[in-house]
Design an enzyme around this catalytic site. Structure first.
Site, PDB file in Angstrom:
ATOM      1  N   ASP A 178     -18.773 -20.334  27.466  1.00 55.56           N
ATOM      2  CA  ASP A 178     -19.923 -20.855  26.728  1.00 55.56           C
ATOM      3  C   ASP A 178     -20.203 -22.317  27.060  1.00 55.56           C
ATOM      4  OD1 ASP A 178     -20.113 -18.399  25.446  1.00 55.56           O
ATOM      5  OD2 ASP A 178     -18.857 -19.038  23.769  1.00 55.56           O
ATOM      6  N   LYS A 179     -21.413 -22.731  26.780  1.00 52.49           N
ATOM      7  CA  LYS A 179     -21.841 -24.110  27.024  1.00 52.49           C
ATOM      8  C   LYS A 179     -20.862 -25.122  26.433  1.00 52.49           C
ATOM      9  CE  LYS A 179     -25.320 -27.426  25.489  1.00 52.49           C
ATOM     10  NZ  LYS A 179     -26.419 -27.655  24.533  1.00 52.49           N
TER      11      LYS A 179
END
Length: 298
Positions: free
Chosen positions: A132-133
């Site tokens: 994820d970011k």
């Protein structure tokens, strides 16, 4: 595209979302635009589907975009002719998507690594797996299609080693354990994943490393790699990740997103067959938060 209804009693938009790759909102838009027909007729989104209904819809034309190389600093831990291992910083999106057309890991890879596998097209060149970011840490990057296929197969066969560090809310009752619960897209919120009987098998192993007053530092090992797996599994057992605004508590540790770090990555080299293993420390904000927890400053 055509789909035949086998389970009746739900709305047309929900049925379309469940049977295709469309989200609920995308299904609604397609229905409103007249792109969806039931037995040859245009119906509203609230239409209740029946067994045997034939739903047809026109898939929007896919436009292949070309993304540019950007001179973004990139922490390359290892590189050879077949692959690279990079340490993705927290806050960086892995590949371009709506709202993130530049500044991604892919944009950086295109600048720093000239040869990348083409299996995932121009949007995700070289990307074998994702994080994820707001998750930091290690990712393997394939530089040719043969290496990509071999690395992806090892991931699918659950042979790769992926260990994470996380700070979670509360104190886990056990020092170690396994969470086995299927994960799929949430029916209530299409942006989220959820534990659902219709989901895909998901297994996460955890080990408590350190306990604090209201938080716990855990090591997590992925056996499978579903979207948001660690975040969903830890929230499911009542110990969501600190800083996770999507699955966690509003009252949490201040940071730059969830306190989750892909610390260790191990796999078999696709050409030499050598077992490779890499580890990196978590980012400064993660380590600083741990020190404050140890000093009971929260």
């Amino acid at each position: 595209m055509e789909v035949i209804i086998k389970d009746a009693g739900i709305r047309l938009d929900k049925a379309l979302a469940e049977l295709t790759t469309l989200s609920r909102s995308q299904a609604n838009d397609a229905i409103k635009s007249g792109m969806v027909k039931v037995n040859g007729e245009i119906k509203k989104a609230k239409y209740t589907v029946r067994v045997g209904d034939l739903i047809t819809y026109e898939e929007p034309e896919q436009v292949e975009l070309e993304y540019l190389a950007e001179d973004i600093p990139l922490d390359i831990i290892y590189e050879d002719a077949d692959l690279a291992v990079v340490n993705k910083p927290q806050g960086m999106v892995v590949h371009p998507s709506a709202g993130h057309l530049s500044g991604t890991l892919v944009n950086a890879l295109l600048y720093h690594i000239k040869d990348l596998s083409t299996i995932n097209g121009v949007v995700r060149p070289g990307i074998v797996h994702r994080i994820d970011k707001d998750t930091s840490g290690l990712l393997m990057i394939a530089k040719n299609d043969k290496a990509h296929q071999t690395l992806a197969a090892e991931l699918k066969d659950k042979k790769s080693l992926r260990k994470y560090l996380a700070i979670v809310h509360g104190n886990l009752p056990n020092n170690h354990g396994t969470i086995e619960a299927p994960i799929g897209r949430s029916e209530k919120d299409r942006k989220k994943q959820a534990i659902t009987a219709r989901g895909k098998p998901a297994i996460t192993h955890f080990q408590v490393l350190e306990r604090f007053a209201n938080y716990t530092l855990v090591e997590l090992r992925l056996e499978t790699g579903r979207t948001h797996q660690i975040r969903v599994h830890m929230a499911y057992i009542g110990h969501p990740l600190a800083g996770d605004s999507l699955y966690g508590s509003r009252k949490t540790l201040k940071g730059k997103g969830q306190f989750l770090h892909a610390e260790t990555l191990g796999f078999t080299h696709p050409t030499s067959g050598e077992l490779l293993e890499f580890s990196v420390e978590p980012p400064a904000i993660f380590k600083e938060t741990l020190e404050k927890l140890r000093q009971n400053k929260f």
